[in-house]
Design a protein around this motif. Structure first.
Motif, PDB file in Angstrom:
ATOM      1  N   ASN A 188       0.805  -1.218   0.000  1.00 31.84           N
ATOM      2  CA  ASN A 188       0.000   0.000   0.000  1.00 31.84           C
ATOM      3  C   ASN A 188       0.840   1.271   0.000  1.00 31.84           C
ATOM      4  O   ASN A 188       0.288   2.382  -0.028  1.00 31.84           O
ATOM      5  N   TRP A 189       2.184   1.156   0.025  1.00 30.07           N
ATOM      6  CA  TRP A 189       3.015   2.340   0.217  1.00 30.07           C
ATOM      7  C   TRP A 189       3.427   3.016  -1.080  1.00 30.07           C
ATOM      8  O   TRP A 189       4.606   3.273  -1.321  1.00 30.07           O
ATOM      9  N   PRO A 214       0.051  -6.176   2.117  1.00 33.40           N
ATOM     10  CA  PRO A 214       0.413  -6.798   0.832  1.00 33.40           C
ATOM     11  C   PRO A 214      -0.742  -6.681  -0.154  1.00 33.40           C
ATOM     12  O   PRO A 214      -1.880  -7.028   0.161  1.00 33.40           O
ATOM     13  N   THR A 215      -0.460  -6.184  -1.338  1.00 31.12           N
ATOM     14  CA  THR A 215      -1.519  -5.962  -2.329  1.00 31.12           C
ATOM     15  C   THR A 215      -1.365  -6.841  -3.564  1.00 31.12           C
ATOM     16  O   THR A 215      -2.187  -6.757  -4.472  1.00 31.12           O
ATOM     17  N   ARG A 216      -0.327  -7.660  -3.581  1.00 25.61           N
ATOM     18  CA  ARG A 216      -0.100  -8.512  -4.750  1.00 25.61           C
ATOM     19  C   ARG A 216       0.459  -9.847  -4.285  1.00 25.61           C
ATOM     20  O   ARG A 216       1.430  -9.898  -3.538  1.00 25.61           O
ATOM     21  N   ALA A 217      -0.181 -10.933  -4.728  1.00 19.34           N
ATOM     22  CA  ALA A 217       0.305 -12.266  -4.369  1.00 19.34           C
ATOM     23  C   ALA A 217       1.615 -12.556  -5.098  1.00 19.34           C
ATOM     24  O   ALA A 217       1.859 -12.059  -6.203  1.00 19.34           O
ATOM     25  N   GLY A 218       2.452 -13.354  -4.459  1.00 14.04           N
ATOM     26  CA  GLY A 218       3.713 -13.719  -5.088  1.00 14.04           C
ATOM     27  C   GLY A 218       4.779 -14.048  -4.066  1.00 14.04           C
ATOM     28  O   GLY A 218       4.508 -14.123  -2.862  1.00 14.04           O
ATOM     29  N   ARG A 219       5.973 -14.248  -4.548  1.00 11.00           N
ATOM     30  CA  ARG A 219       7.119 -14.575  -3.701  1.00 11.00           C
ATOM     31  C   ARG A 219       8.125 -13.443  -3.826  1.00 11.00           C
ATOM     32  O   ARG A 219       8.567 -13.115  -4.937  1.00 11.00           O
TER      33      ARG A 219
END
Length: 266
Positions: free
Chosen positions: A31-32, A215-220
């Motif tokens: 979100n930053w 966290p705004t996006r799924a992933g590693r």
């Protein structure tokens, strides 16, 4: 004349390289977005000053170069010029610092529904601790730190009995839920940094630092230590896995609690 040409070439090449460069921020995954804005403000201000100063020097060299029959005028001070430069410098510094201070105050003030997660840094590894079913992290103390209790959880604190311990550098987080990271170091200065999240913070021995993000996006996403912390600093890496709530709950349930890990009655 050669110096004038060199300065102009440096300015033009720097500006062109900035806009044509393939190296820029990694895609945002938190979100930053405000942090990107503050960095952009700093780049614009410092870039404008860089261009202005170098072009001024080039003009001054060209205009006031040595010529036969001309003498330089000695002017020990110019209060009007000094006042203008002081005012302009003050405005520039305030314009750079004020947005960053505002965003920093927001970054360390988590929302009420943020989940607290402890991050423990140690040469040269990461560990993590989640609150258990009671929603509270147990107290810690350096007196209890041992090979089988790296977090130093107080075995006499009921709130710590169900704390979930992650004795690996892989941290899982739920997508779209605010997280408050509580950062501790067992030895030297470290820094928890995930470029895609933008926010970062030092881990200072003897203190608990903090920041939050969503966290705004799924992933590693790779965790880096952004503070030189010793010979194997380059190897102090971890992983944040952002996933949906169900997958996160499944992963969390598979991690041992403080009691299950042998912490009871120690």
């Amino acid at each position: 004349m050669a110096m004038v040409i060199a300065l102009v070439v440096i300015v033009v090449a720097s500006v062109v390289f900035h806009f044509a460069s393939p190296w820029w921020f990694t895609p945002l995954a938190s979100n930053w977005e405000q942090l990107d804005d503050t960095i952009l403000i700093t780049l614009v201000i410092t870039g404008a000053v860089f261009v202005a100063v170098n072009l001024f020097v080039a003009v001054a060299i060209l205009r006031f170069r040595h010529r036969e029959g001309h003498r330089a005028a000695f002017e020990p001070e110019n209060r009007r010029l000094e006042g203008r430069l002081t005012l302009l410098t003050t405005v520039g510094i305030v314009a750079m610092l004020a947005p960053g201070l505002y965003v920093y105050s927001e970054m360390i003030g988590p929302p009420a529904d943020a989940t607290g997660v402890e991050v423990l840094g140690q040469q040269w590894q990461w560990r993590f601790r989640f609150p258990g079913a009671d929603g509270r992290l147990g107290r810690t103390d350096t007196r209890f730190v041992a090979l089988d209790n790296p977090f130093g959880v107080n075995p006499d604190d009921p709130a710590g009995r169900d704390d979930v311990l992650v004795d690996s550098p892989e941290l899982h987080l739920p997508l779209g839920r605010p997280v408050l990271l509580l950062l501790r170091s067992r030895d030297v200065l470290h820094d928890f940094f995930v470029p895609q999240f933008r926010a970062k913070m030092d881990l200072v021995p003897g203190l608990v630092s903090r920041f939050w993000f969503t966290p705004t996006r799924a992933g590693r996403f790779e965790v880096l230590c952004a503070e030189l912390c010793g010979l194997a600093h380059y190897n102090m890496r971890g992983l944040v896995v952002v996933e949906d709530e169900a997958a996160f709950r499944t992963w969390l349930a598979a991690q041992p609690t403080f009691v299950a890990a042998g912490g009871e009655g120690r």
